[in-house]
Design a protein around this motif. Structure first.
Motif: not given
Length: 364
Positions: A260-271
């Protein structure tokens, strides 16, 4: 800037689809928009239609009634989007005629890329422990408990396998059966590897790497795809990046394998925490530029690549692999339409730069 021609070199199957607007993930409209921004007219070519003797080619060019085949002067700059191995005689023939082909070759072995980066002391820390072939597998099984096996010439996750240790000598082998997108697993013993596994390693060169314990989002590992391109001025620039999250139960993040392709900013800030996420993102961008500049030293014509970068749960950054023909559609799938369009603009900007500064191509 006067209107000039820029060539887009496609493989024969994709080229046939141009008049029907059936070119898979390649956006003809985006090429048209990007080229127009730099005073260029895109011409869609295939290798066999380029006549270096006459200096003319047959190409699809857009007119009032759509794309029509036309005889044109061979463009002085061509962006290669077809797959050719290093030393392709057809591409070499075009280069000898004086045409500037960028992304001259876009199929490099994973072992070749790893070897080039390993020569740079500053980049070695980004590389996972790596060996090759059956002998390398046995050696790595003695040192690591989780391994990824990747064909040196594979793409979109084809042929990737995993070996994970359960207890001394006992492992689980995970793989995709032929023609399936569902992972299969079987128990194996270190001293008696299955014939099917050994046959795969014998059929094609394989890299054996320690599996990076990737950070996860919702229990699913992810990595980052970083698009690095040359634009106006000829310098490397990071066009953008997005996160690729593995399918549920999977361990490869390729979109073609259910990722799945996702916005990197969203993913990094979640992780990660906010400041840590920002620091990781900036480090990934800096490392990606360093990798592109290192690879260009030995790969003539390099101008447009996609780098897969992994991050552990503790924030350590790894280089996973380099894609010589970056599939840009991940930006669109991640909701990053502006960056997707920019990934088309950069190569057209570079074409305009080469056309206006023809001597510069040989210096890169």
């Amino acid at each position: 800037m006067g209107q000039k021609l820029v060539g887009i070199l496609l493989n024969a199957a994709m080229h046939r689809g141009v008049p029907r607007l059936k070119t898979g993930q390649e956006s003809l409209e985006s090429y048209e928009e990007a080229a127009a921004a730099y005073g260029l007219t895109p011409c869609f070519l295939k290798l066999s239609d380029i006549d270096t003797g006459s200096g003319y080619s047959i190409a699809y060019v857009k007119g009032p009634n759509g794309y029509r085949s036309a005889v044109i002067p061979t463009p002085d700059a061509i962006h290669n989007r077809a797959i050719y191995d290093p030393g392709s005689q057809g591409v070499e023939r075009i280069l000898r005629s004086g045409v500037q082909v960028y992304n001259t070759c876009n199929r490099y072995g994973k072992d070749q890329i790893h070897g080039l980066l390993e020569q740079n002391e500053g980049l070695r820390g980004l590389l996972p422990a790596t060996s090759a072939g059956l002998a390398g597998l046995k050696e790595m099984m003695d040192s690591y408990s989780d391994l990824i096996l990747k064909p040196c010439r594979g793409s979109i996750g084809q042929g990737v396998m995993r070996l994970s240790r359960n207890s001394p000598g006992h492992w689980t082998w995970s793989y995709l059966p032929g023609g399936s997108n569902s992972w299969a697993s079987t128990a194996v013993h270190q001293d008696a590897l299955p014939r099917a596994l050994r046959a795969r390693l014998a059929s094609a060169p394989y890299l054996v790497q320690e599996r990076i314990p990737l950070a996860e989002l919702g229990g699913r590992p992810f990595d980052l795809r970083v698009t690095v391109q040359r634009g106006w001025g000829g310098e490397w620039q990071v066009t953008g990046l997005f996160a690729k999250r593995a399918a549920p139960g999977g361990f490869v993040s390729n979109i073609a394998r259910g990722g799945e392709a996702l916005d990197s900013i969203f993913v990094l800030e979640q992780a990660f925490s906010g400041p840590a996420a920002a620091g990781i993102r900036m480090s990934v961008l800096a490392h990606s530029l360093s990798i592109a500049r290192e690879l260009e030293k030995n790969l003539p014509g390099l101008a447009d690549i996609g780098l897969d970068m992994g991050i552990t749960g503790k924030g350590r950054i790894y280089f996973i692999e380099c894609n010589g023909r970056d599939q840009r559609y991940g930006f669109r799938k991640a909701g990053l339409a502006g960056t997707w369009k920019e990934s088309y603009r950069k190569p057209m900007a570079y074409a305009r730069y080469l056309l206006d500064h023809p001597a510069q191509h040989n210096s890169y």
